[in-house]
Design a protein around this motif. Structure first.
Motif, short mmCIF file in Angstrom:
data_model
loop_
_atom_site.label_atom_id
_atom_site.label_comp_id
_atom_site.label_asym_id
_atom_site.label_seq_id
_atom_site.Cartn_x
_atom_site.Cartn_y
_atom_site.Cartn_z
N ARG A 1 55.74 40.39 51.08
CA ARG A 1 55.44 38.97 50.95
C ARG A 1 54.45 38.79 49.80
O ARG A 1 53.37 39.37 49.81
N VAL A 2 54.88 37.99 48.83
CA VAL A 2 54.05 37.78 47.66
C VAL A 2 53.50 36.36 47.70
O VAL A 2 54.27 35.40 47.81
N GLN A 3 52.19 36.24 47.64
CA GLN A 3 51.59 34.91 47.58
C GLN A 3 51.32 34.59 46.11
O GLN A 3 50.52 35.24 45.45
N GLU A 4 52.04 33.58 45.62
CA GLU A 4 51.87 33.20 44.24
C GLU A 4 51.20 31.83 44.19
O GLU A 4 50.96 31.21 45.22
N LEU A 5 50.96 31.39 42.99
CA LEU A 5 50.33 30.08 42.84
C LEU A 5 51.21 28.97 43.41
O LEU A 5 50.73 27.98 43.94
N GLU A 6 52.53 29.17 43.30
CA GLU A 6 53.44 28.11 43.74
C GLU A 6 53.84 28.24 45.20
O GLU A 6 54.67 27.50 45.69
N ASP B 1 39.44 28.37 44.61
CA ASP B 1 38.60 28.57 43.43
C ASP B 1 39.24 29.71 42.63
O ASP B 1 39.23 30.86 43.06
N LEU B 2 39.86 29.35 41.52
CA LEU B 2 40.63 30.36 40.80
C LEU B 2 39.92 30.89 39.57
O LEU B 2 40.54 31.52 38.71
N ASN B 3 38.62 30.66 39.49
CA ASN B 3 37.92 31.07 38.27
C ASN B 3 37.89 32.58 38.09
O ASN B 3 37.91 33.09 36.98
N GLN B 4 37.84 33.28 39.24
CA GLN B 4 37.76 34.73 39.17
C GLN B 4 39.08 35.36 38.75
O GLN B 4 39.15 36.52 38.39
N MET B 5 40.11 34.55 38.86
CA MET B 5 41.45 35.10 38.77
C MET B 5 41.79 35.53 37.35
O MET B 5 41.32 34.95 36.38
N PRO C 1 49.95 35.18 37.95
CA PRO C 1 50.01 34.15 38.98
C PRO C 1 50.03 34.70 40.41
O PRO C 1 50.29 33.96 41.34
N ILE C 2 49.81 36.01 40.53
CA ILE C 2 49.89 36.61 41.87
C ILE C 2 48.52 36.52 42.55
O ILE C 2 47.53 36.96 41.99
N GLU D 1 47.15 49.19 46.97
CA GLU D 1 46.11 48.95 45.97
C GLU D 1 46.29 47.58 45.35
O GLU D 1 47.35 47.27 44.82
N GLN D 2 45.26 46.76 45.38
CA GLN D 2 45.22 45.58 44.54
C GLN D 2 43.76 45.28 44.22
O GLN D 2 42.86 45.87 44.82
N ALA D 3 43.56 44.40 43.29
CA ALA D 3 42.19 44.17 42.82
C ALA D 3 41.33 43.53 43.90
O ALA D 3 41.85 42.89 44.82
N ASP D 4 40.00 43.72 43.79
CA ASP D 4 39.13 43.18 44.83
C ASP D 4 39.25 41.67 44.93
O ASP D 4 39.13 41.10 46.01
N TYR D 5 39.57 41.05 43.79
CA TYR D 5 39.72 39.59 43.84
C TYR D 5 40.87 39.21 44.76
O TYR D 5 40.77 38.26 45.54
N ASN D 6 41.97 39.97 44.69
CA ASN D 6 43.12 39.69 45.55
C ASN D 6 42.75 39.82 47.03
O ASN D 6 43.13 39.00 47.86
N TRP D 7 41.99 40.87 47.31
CA TRP D 7 41.58 41.07 48.71
C TRP D 7 40.69 39.94 49.18
O TRP D 7 40.83 39.45 50.30
N GLN D 8 39.76 39.53 48.32
CA GLN D 8 38.86 38.45 48.71
C GLN D 8 39.63 37.18 49.01
O GLN D 8 39.38 36.49 49.99
N CYS D 9 40.59 36.89 48.12
CA CYS D 9 41.44 35.71 48.30
C CYS D 9 42.20 35.80 49.62
O CYS D 9 42.28 34.84 50.37
N GLU D 10 42.74 37.00 49.85
CA GLU D 10 43.56 37.21 51.05
C GLU D 10 42.71 36.98 52.30
O GLU D 10 43.14 36.32 53.24
#
Lengths: 1058, 250
Positions: free
Chosen positions: A560-565, A608-612, A617-618, A636-645
């Protein structure tokens, strides 16, 4: 089809009805006297021997069809698997023999301990009647009926029936005497066919003193009083196999369920209010299951009995269940509810799958266990919510994975091992010979597999299949149903997959092969990159097959991919060890960052997408989001992805994954994210609690750069403490010394307890434990935190609360123990006075004083289940181990002695076991062994051995002062002596394996050669007496058995093969 | 009603009992004319009722009325029997009171010497007071100001006192028990006898589960007990009603 399946079992008769009559019960002598009458229908032509199961019984006489004193022989090989003078101490030979002996008495092989020889006169009658029929078909021979009556008595049973008889003569103690069946080993208390696939109808008649109540499987049809003796007569019209016949006798108090008259609950005198409170919900799962399966429960009634010292918390029987009295709770206790209700729902699920529809053999154990757990979890999902359900599911999966990796891969199909050399672990054997730890985890795996089947074929069809099985089984319960239809009452993996394939077009065979017939689970390692040019996600999945218990998984997997859209699901096919996938991306990189982002739940949120990363767009990617595969996942994904999740995903499993991953990324951003989630009241409470722990973890790894108070602490102050004047802020910072905080009332005081919101209660209870784990730069707990905890204890005020604060107080004590560290302890002084008064850290000493106070106070005014005492004992142990306070071992002996509440005893025993592990204390070891040998509470014995398996004093022949011939001898004699309690024996065998391995322990001198030859001869002898299960021999054996006795047949076979 | 009627003892009794009933329904006071109307109406209703009963009795050719007659006539008069039952079961407890003269409660005045009190201000007095009149007394005898305790500061103090008391109670209870019961040393002393750390020795109970599962720590708050009792009562009540309906259906 049905006849064919009946023939698979090599029993030479069918049991249609059994009468069990207990004519006398004596609590003082701990014995039962009675007789049983079996109605048998022979299946073979020359029916001359009846083999039945009976252990630890005295058989007085056997009567067949009015023919008195029929010849019988009684041979129980399991009493002594190895003779006393046998010098071997290796498990391999022991296990081989044990397995053979099990086959020797296995009812499904047509064997048994009790052999009854049918007299010639009766055999002639039979032949006469059969010659009148031209056909020699089995159907005709069933016309002949044998009524076998066996008089027996049971004295001082070790297992099977448990007598609870208090020592003293007080009135309440006399009233509380009771007895009950301890498990599913029916052969231990009456002669029977102890097989799961021999269902019959039952008449149970019990005569007791007038003051006692009898509860047994079936419907109470008659109750007569005669000369101060009362006779209860039960009739079970729904066929059930002998292992599911339950019995409980005692002066029970009872409550009829207010919603369903068919449910009656029983408890010991004095606990009626608890019983009413605990069982008030039982009609709910019953109604739910009936609605779900679209079939009604086939038993006319259902009884729940709460007894002391049962061997397990919940033991289901046909139309009744026996529970541990500890499951009862007053309405003031919050946390007991979940566990108690789950156990009761499980027992009720067994009334459909488990006891009513049973397993055909131990190979199908997983299916029934899994189905019962599956139904239970469907109920708990409805009762406690989806989040709780998913959380438990995830925990189960983690347990299974951990066990398979660390201990032993689980193969759910308990088929007998073909060659003996395959015994590499004590658990790779027949079903009745598994250790309890293994069975416990296997049950969890079974549930997950059943859930997988449900996913695979769909919920609706799954329910249709279960309904179909129930309907088929129901027809077998009709009065005029033929005997052969009773095979519908038991199912096997094969018959189940056959039903699935007939009702659907799907074949679950591949699924069963992967998860049931083979062991292990896959480990997936994944990572992704985003290719902007082609707008695709390049996902790479690796399977690590090198580690223990891993297994390659081939099949489909949901990504499952969470994208901007929005959120998009992809299904990929795992085909190889390393696979790369390209998933097309649906979103373009956006310039306008103000737009809301749709989630899978349908919500739209601002982020808040500033960190992105502006190029990608993932937001985050999840693999197998719905736990459809038993897998270990490392993504493995970036810490930003985990925080968002963590922050935006609403699925709690995802949040837990993210929390686990974020432990690796200590940073300011992580800290902020965790703080926000901790604060958000719409988050599931378990997530918030876990969040608090992770926050502490992060704080500890950032200890050098950390500024400000812990977010958890300020959160707690804000939510659970009185809001306050300006004084507070100054006070908190200044009250860092002990004396100050004691004398000056701190402005921040925890509010008086109000636990009416159970989620907030759980948070309030658990967060102090997380806070207590905080460490500063010097790796010790900051004094501010310790003071905070002491204030919580000091100002705890429960008088206005309608709930009990026992668990809250015990949790605060656990928090105190969490603050203990061994850093800065350099003193090795033996002078106690010096240590306690000078060397010891003031905070540690303060904790010690507090623990003693609480421990003493709990003795005067007990908390529910002595939970405060349990926590205090744990802290005392920790103070001894970590802080070096010389706690007298007698303290733990004191709490471990019989007569204390069993949970307290268990904790004390566990501490003693851990003391052995650390201190190698021979006396303690001896004490524990004595408990295992002599303690009246069997459940405690089980638990001690299991704990010993987790914390053995040494592993695999390590050098250690306890690794000596005395220990070997002690353990070996224990294994030998537990003849009647299989489960304890299995657990001991597991312990033996952990400590010494499968072969002869190294600390013993090696056997000389002459002995070895002698032993080999003996083994050959054994292997001839009991024939291996290869089909050719078996068929020969089957034919031969009916002509002669087993041993004669075997010798014949041996001579022909020569 | 006329005064002449009051001579009749039946009428006196009737009047008084009606008054009692009215009082029971919460009226402490009633105007005389309204009360007389009440009397008339009640009289008529009762008379009607008795007439009906009498008629029924005669129709059934009986000489003495039986409860069924009464019930029947009540029904005829459009009175629901169930409502009677209800009235009987639930007497009105709430009382209306005639608006009585409320005595105003003045907040207690606390006297204290304010900071303005000093010798210079005492001499000062308004000009319209002639000189020959005596001096004003000391200001603290007549200047009153209301004082309130600062609740925000007080809450912690109360909690603190409460907690201290509770802890002291715990400590002394434990100390007492340690002195009266057998005790057990926690510290492995290695022969030295300097030791302040003791545990109360356990008393072995034949039924240890009773004290563990029926904890005493919550008993002090009565509310929980009553709640429990209520639930128990509710459940037993429910079972009763359930069994009753079952019987009825059967």
């Amino acid at each position: 089809m049905e006849l064919e399946e009946l023939r698979q079992v090599t029993r030479s008769f069918v049991l249609s009805h059994q009468t069990l009559c207990i004519t006398g019960v004596s609590f003082d002598k701990r014995c039962l006297v009675g007789y049983t009458e079996l109605t048998l229908h022979p299946l073979v032509k020359n029916f001359n021997v009846i083999k039945l199961n009976a252990r630890q019984l005295t058989i007085y006489a056997v009567t067949i069809n009015d023919e008195r004193n029929v010849e019988f022989s009684y041979d129980d090989p399991n009493i002594q698997i190895l003779s006393d003078d046998d010098p071997r101490r290796d498990l391999t030979s022991f296990l081989k023999r044990q397995q053979r002996f099990f086959e020797y008495v296995d009812p499904d092989e047509g064997n048994g301990e009790l052999t009854i020889f049918i007299p010639l006169s009766l055999q002639q009658q039979e032949q006469n009647s059969s010659t009148t029929n031209d056909d020699n078909n089995n159907n005709n021979t069933t016309d002949i009926v044998y009524k076998v009556t066996i008089d027996f008595s049971l004295e001082h049973p070790e297992n099977g029936i448990h007598f609870f008889v208090p020592d003293d003569d007080a009135k309440l103690s006399r009233l509380s005497r009771h007895l009950f069946t301890t498990g599913h080993d029916a052969r231990l208390w009456f002669p029977c066919v102890d097989s799961y696939c021999e269902p019959s109808t039952w008449t149970i008649e019990v005569t007791v003193e007038e003051s006692l109540t009898v509860i047994a499987s079936g419907e109470l049809v008659e109750c007569t009083t005669n000369n101060e003796l009362k006779t209860y007569r039960f009739y079970l019209s729904t066929p059930a196999p002998a292992p599911f016949i339950g019995l409980a006798i005692g002066s029970f108090e009872s409550v009829v369920d207010s919603n369903t008259q068919e449910i009656t609950n029983y408890c010991l005198p004095g606990l009626l209010t608890l019983l009413t409170n605990t069982t008030s919900f039982v009609h709910e799962p019953l109604e739910y299951y009936e609605e779900l399966l679209n079939a009604s429960c086939q038993y006319p009634n259902y009884k729940q009995v709460f007894v002391t010292e049962p061997h397990a918390e919940c033991i289901p029987f046909a139309s009744m269940a026996i529970f541990n009295v500890n499951l009862l709770y007053p309405s003031t206790v919050i946390e007991a509810t979940w566990h108690s209700r789950t156990q009761m729902a499980f027992a009720l699920a067994n009334q459909f799958f488990g006891c009513f529809i049973t397993m055909r053999s131990w190979r199908d154990w997983w299916l029934l266990k899994g189905l019962a757990l599956y139904l239970t979890s469907l109920y708990t999902r409805r009762a406690f919510g989806n989040n709780e359900y998913r959380y438990n599911l995830n925990q189960d999966m983690l347990d299974v994975i951990r066990y398979e990796r660390e201990e032993n891969p689980i193969r759910l199909d308990f088929a007998p091992i073909k060659s003996e050399s395959d015994i590499t672990n004590v658990n790779n054997r027949r079903g009745t010979m598994m250790s309890s730890q293994y069975l416990e985890v296997a049950a969890k795996k079974a549930h997950l597999v059943v859930r997988m089947i449900d996913d695979f074929i769909g919920r609706e069809i799954m329910m249709q299949i279960l309904n179909k099985l129930m309907c088929l089984a129901t027809t077998a319960c009709l009065k005029d149903a033929p005997l052969s239809s009773r095979s519908r009452l038991h199912i096997s993996s094969k018959s189940f997959s056959r039903v699935v394939s007939t009702l659907t077009t799907k074949d679950i065979q591949a699924l069963l092969t992967q998860w049931v017939y083979e062991s292990g689970c896959p480990r997936l390692i994944g990572s992704f990159t985003f290719s902007r040019k082609r707008n695709v996600v390049e996902l790479e999945l690796k399977q690590d097959t090198t580690i223990k218990g891993s297994k390659k998984f081939l099949g489909s997997l949901v990504i499952r991919v969470q994208e901007l859209e929005g959120s998009f699901s992809h299904t990929i096919l795992l085909e190889d060890s390393v696979t790369k996938y390209e998933l097309t991306c649906h979103s373009k990189v956006r310039r306008n960052k103000k737009k809301k982002i749709p989630l899978i739940s349908g919500d739209e949120v601002d982020m808040d997408l500033n960190q992105m990363d502006p190029e990608c767009p993932i937001l985050w990617i999840r693999i197998d989001p719905d736990l459809k595969v038993i897998r270990e996942l490392q993504f493995e994904q970036a810490d930003y992805n985990w925080q968002c999740e963590l922050r935006y995903e609403r699925d709690i499993l995802s949040q837990f994954e993210a929390l686990e991953a974020l432990k690796r990324y200590p940073s300011q951003n992580t800290r902020e994210t965790l703080g926000t989630v901790l604060d958000s009241s719409n988050c599931f409470y378990r997530v918030r609690i876990e969040c608090a722990y992770v926050l502490t973890h992060i704080a500890n790894s950032m200890a050098n750069t950390w500024t400000g108070t812990l977010a958890t602490l300020s959160f707690f102050r804000r939510v659970f403490m009185s809001t306050n004047s300006t004084l507070s802020s100054t006070n908190v910072t200044t009250s860092s010394t002990n004396n100050l905080s004691l004398t000056v009332p701190s402005a921040n005081i925890v509010r008086i307890n109000d636990f009416s919101n159970s989620q907030m209660y759980m948070i309030q209870k658990t967060i102090p434990q997380a806070i207590a784990l905080q460490r500063n730069k010097d790796r010790v707990c900051p004094p501010e935190v310790i003071n905070f905890l002491f204030e919580l204890i000091h100002y705890n005020e429960n008088s206005k609360n309608r709930f009990s604060d026992a668990f809250y107080r015990s949790s605060l004590i656990d928090s105190l123990s969490n603050t203990l560290t061994n850093i800065g302890l350099t003193s090795t002084t033996t002078n106690v006075d010096l240590l306690l008064n000078h060397t010891l850290d003031t905070n540690t000493k303060r904790i010690f004083d507090e623990i003693l106070l609480q421990l003493n106070y709990d003795k005067i005014i007990p908390s529910y289940g002595f939970c405060v005492t349990c926590s205090c004992l744990r802290v005392l142990h920790k103070l001894n181990i970590i802080s070096g306070i010389p706690i007298d071992i007698n303290v733990f002996y004191e709490y471990a002695s019989y007569g204390m509440f069993d949970r307290v005893r268990l904790i004390a025993c566990e501490i003693l076991v851990e003391q052995i592990e650390i201190r190698m204390n021979q006396d303690v070891f001896e004490y524990i062994f004595n408990l295992i040998t002599n303690d009246p509470d069997y459940n405690l014995r089980h638990k001690i051995i299991q704990h010993l398996c987790h914390h053995p004093p040494f592993r695999q022949n390590q050098t250690c002062s306890l690794n000596n011939p005395i220990t070997v001898h002690r353990l070996w004699s224990l294994i030998k002596n537990f003849a009647y309690d299989n489960q304890i024996r299995n657990d001991l065998v597991e312990l033996y394996q952990i400590m010494f391995g499968l072969s002869r322990p190294n600390c013993l001198p090696s056997l000389n050669e002459t002995n070895e030859i002698l032993i080999k001869d003996e083994l050959d002898d054994v292997s001839d007496t009991i024939v291996d299960i290869d089909p050719e021999r078996l068929s020969y054996f089957r034919l031969a058995r009916y002509a002669d006795d087993t041993k004669a047949a075997a010798s014949k076979l041996a001579s022909t093969s020569k | 009603m006329d005064n002449t009627n009051t001579d009749n003892p039946y009428d006196v009794l009737f009047e008084r009992s009606l008054a009692v009933i009215i009082r029971e329904y919460g009226f402490d006071n009633i105007e005389l004319s309204a009360y007389h109307q009440f009397l008339d109406i009640s009289n008529t209703i009762l008379r009607r009722l008795l007439l009906n009963v009498k008629n029924f009795m005669e129709i059934q050719s009986r000489t003495e009325p039986c409860p069924a007659d009464l019930a029947r006539s009540l029904q005829m008069m459009n009175v629901k029997l169930s409502s009677l039952q209800q009235t009987y079961n639930h007497p009105i407890k709430h009382r209306l009171r005639s608006p009585d003269r409320q005595t105003e409660t003045h907040p207690m005045k606390l006297f204290r010497v304010t900071s303005t009190t000093n010798n210079t201000s005492r001499k000062h007095r308004p000009i319209y007071i002639p000189d020959f009149l005596p001096e004003f007394p000391d200001p603290h005898t007549f200047i009153s100001s209301e004082t309130y305790a600062d609740l925000r500061k007080d809450y912690p103090r109360v909690r603190h006192l409460l907690a201290d008391q509770r802890r002291a109670l715990q400590r002394s209870l434990v100390k007492f028990k340690l002195q009266t019961n057998e005790k057990l040393s926690v510290i492995n002393t290695h022969g030295t006898n300097i030791n302040d750390y003791y545990l109360i020795k356990n008393t072995i109970s034949p039924l240890p589960y009773l004290s563990a599962l029926l904890p005493q720590d919550q008993m002090e708050s009565e509310s929980t007990e009553t709640i429990e009792d209520e639930t128990v009562a509710n459940i037993s009540h429910r079972t009763k009603s359930l069994s009753a309906t079952d019987d009825g259906e059967m």
